[in-house]
Design an enzyme around this catalytic site. Structure first.
Site, PDB file in Angstrom:
ATOM      1  N   GLY A 261       0.789  -1.225   0.000  1.00  0.00           N
ATOM      2  CA  GLY A 261       0.000   0.000   0.000  1.00  0.00           C
ATOM      3  C   GLY A 261       0.816   1.267   0.000  1.00  0.00           C
ATOM      4  N   CYS A 374     -16.851   2.514 -25.983  1.00  0.00           N
ATOM      5  CA  CYS A 374     -18.253   2.941 -25.973  1.00  0.00           C
ATOM      6  C   CYS A 374     -18.810   3.055 -24.559  1.00  0.00           C
ATOM      7  CB  CYS A 374     -19.087   1.977 -26.808  1.00  0.00           C
ATOM      8  SG  CYS A 374     -18.618   1.967 -28.547  1.00  0.00           S
ATOM      9  N   TYR A 404      -0.977  -1.793 -12.162  1.00  0.00           N
ATOM     10  CA  TYR A 404      -2.418  -1.981 -12.296  1.00  0.00           C
ATOM     11  C   TYR A 404      -2.974  -1.450 -13.616  1.00  0.00           C
ATOM     12  CZ  TYR A 404      -1.858  -3.090  -7.406  1.00  0.00           C
ATOM     13  OH  TYR A 404      -1.429  -3.656  -6.236  1.00  0.00           O
TER      14      TYR A 404
END
Length: 447
Positions: A261, A374, A404
């Site tokens: 983290g 879209c 990520y």
């Protein structure tokens, strides 16, 4: 004719600054005003490999691994593979002295296929299958983190080799981040709430099994944590729990994994975690907690992922169109979007794209960089500063995209995922090839 055209010697000084807080340390402009990474122009990568493309600076990843090893020489530092798990990255982090944290059977196989010593692997995660846990045990994984009572039961079906395990506890610490990444609070899906009857039951069940060796506790407080005091508080609470287990069960735990983290900056001015400050907090908290409980000092482990690879990554796109809405927003549409960067839609992440193929000078505009897919939420960056003379074909580069992005990439609208290209010492090489339409059709066996 501009001032730069009349006085060429001013050009290097007038180029926009590339903030060292978000770009790899080897990033610079070449004589033609192009952004280079690892000695390779990003436009050359766009021409050779197409766009969008993820670009990784190998030297940056290695340097960040070395920084962890230098700052925490006595700790076991696991690279959190979920940030970016490909074989080349596994090679680099292992070579620099780190171990690897995997959280699925797939990540386990990638690490093993890269030749990683299984003893340098730790597996954790929620909802792992019996097959995944069995594969980890059979491979000889150094540690498995138990996340539920079901994990304990599933490991009973695994081979009978004694398996070192850690118990994941939620220490009840709220780091006030995005709700999707606050994993240290008590009421969430990971681990056992500290001090709960369920956690006590998990300890009893593990200690009753001769094929499981409970060696320590594990926690993960969340993501993008920049205040090291949170880790100090986690140590104080978890050492107290370790002391309780010793008193209650006469069993000494010797390891404490603080998870990851560690915050990085995505834009200039963003807060990030200072490793030296973290090291000082960890040392002070360990001294105080162990003295208070008269508990032997446990070995510390941590699991940085984003902090190792995020700033090493840059994604390159080509501008497809520019659309000015009367009285509204200017939209710059590129040939990528949420398929290669889901973090904006998922977490509201913010980035700072720049033009990579030429030196921008003259007036600027405020624009929103939109993706090609879209969905109205397919946006890469809102209200950012870009050259007013931007045009289709220009190359945009988005820094701090090493973590990520490839991991969360998708093939929405049947558009294949981008390649991953490494740069170092003036050379570029493809690590993961672009996913093609043929790849997508190969999985479609419905006819």
């Amino acid at each position: 004719m501009t001032l730069l055209d009349m006085i060429p010697s001013l050009q290097p000084a007038m180029l926009p600054r590339l903030s060292p807080a978000i770009w790899p340390r080897g990033t610079e402009y070449d004589g033609a005003g192009r952004i280079t990474l690892g000695g390779v122009a990003l436009t050359d990568i766009a021409d050779r490999f197409g766009t969008p493309t993820y670009v990784l600076d190998e030297a940056e990843i290695r340097a960040r691994c070395r920084a962890y090893r230098k700052t925490f020489p006595q700790a076991r530092v696991y690279y959190a593979g979920k940030a970016l798990m490909i074989r080349a990255v596994a090679d680099w982090v292992i070579a620099e002295g780190l171990s690897i944290d995997v959280c699925s059977g797939g990540e386990l196989e990638v690490a093993l296929s890269a030749g990683v010593d299984p003893k340098r692997l730790i597996m954790h995660g929620a909802g792992r299958s019996c097959d995944e846990l069995t594969a980890a045990v059979r491979a000889g994984a150094g540690r498995i983190v138990l996340d539920s009572l079901t994990d304990i039961a599933l490991l009973a079906a695994s081979p009978s080799r004694p398996q070192p395990v850690l118990l994941r506890l939620s220490p009840g610490i709220d780091v006030h981040g995005h709700p999707a990444v606050r994993t240290g609070v008590l009421d969430q899906k990971f681990g056992f709430p500290i001090g709960s009857e369920t956690a006590a039951e998990a300890v009893r069940r593990v200690l009753a099994r001769p094929d499981l060796e409970l060696v320590g506790l594990h926690c993960h407080l969340g993501s993008q944590i920049h205040d090291p005091d949170h880790y100090g508080e986690a140590i104080r609470r978890l050492v107290g729990e370790m002391a309780w287990i010793r008193r209650e069960h006469h069993h000494l735990l010797t390891e404490l994994d603080l998870g990851g983290g560690h915050a990085v900056a995505y834009r200039p001015g963003d807060a990030e975690l200072n490793l030296t400050e973290l090291a000082d907090i960890v040392e002070d908290a360990l001294d105080a907690a162990c003295a208070r409980h008269r508990f032997p000092r446990p070995a510390i482990a941590m699991e940085p992922g984003r902090a190792v690879v995020a700033r090493a990554g840059v994604t390159v796109y080509r501008v497809m169109s520019i659309k000015q809405i009367a009285g509204g927003t200017t939209y710059v549409t590129v040939d990528g979007g949420m398929n290669d960067n889901l973090r904006v839609a998922l977490y509201g992440a913010q980035y700072e794209p720049v033009v990579a193929n030429r030196r921008p000078h003259g007036p600027w505009m405020t624009a929103t960089v939109a993706g090609r897919y879209c969905e109205s939420g397919d946006v890469l960056a809102r209200d950012v500063r870009l050259p007013a003379d931007l045009h289709p074909g220009d190359v945009l580069a988005v820094p701090c995209t090493g973590a990520y992005h490839h991991s969360l990439s998708a093939s929405y609208n049947c558009v294949g995922r981008p390649p991953v290209v490494a740069v170092r010492d003036g050379c570029a090489r493809e690590l993961v090839r672009r996913e093609t339409t043929a790849d997508l059709l190969a999985r479609d066996i419905g006819r």
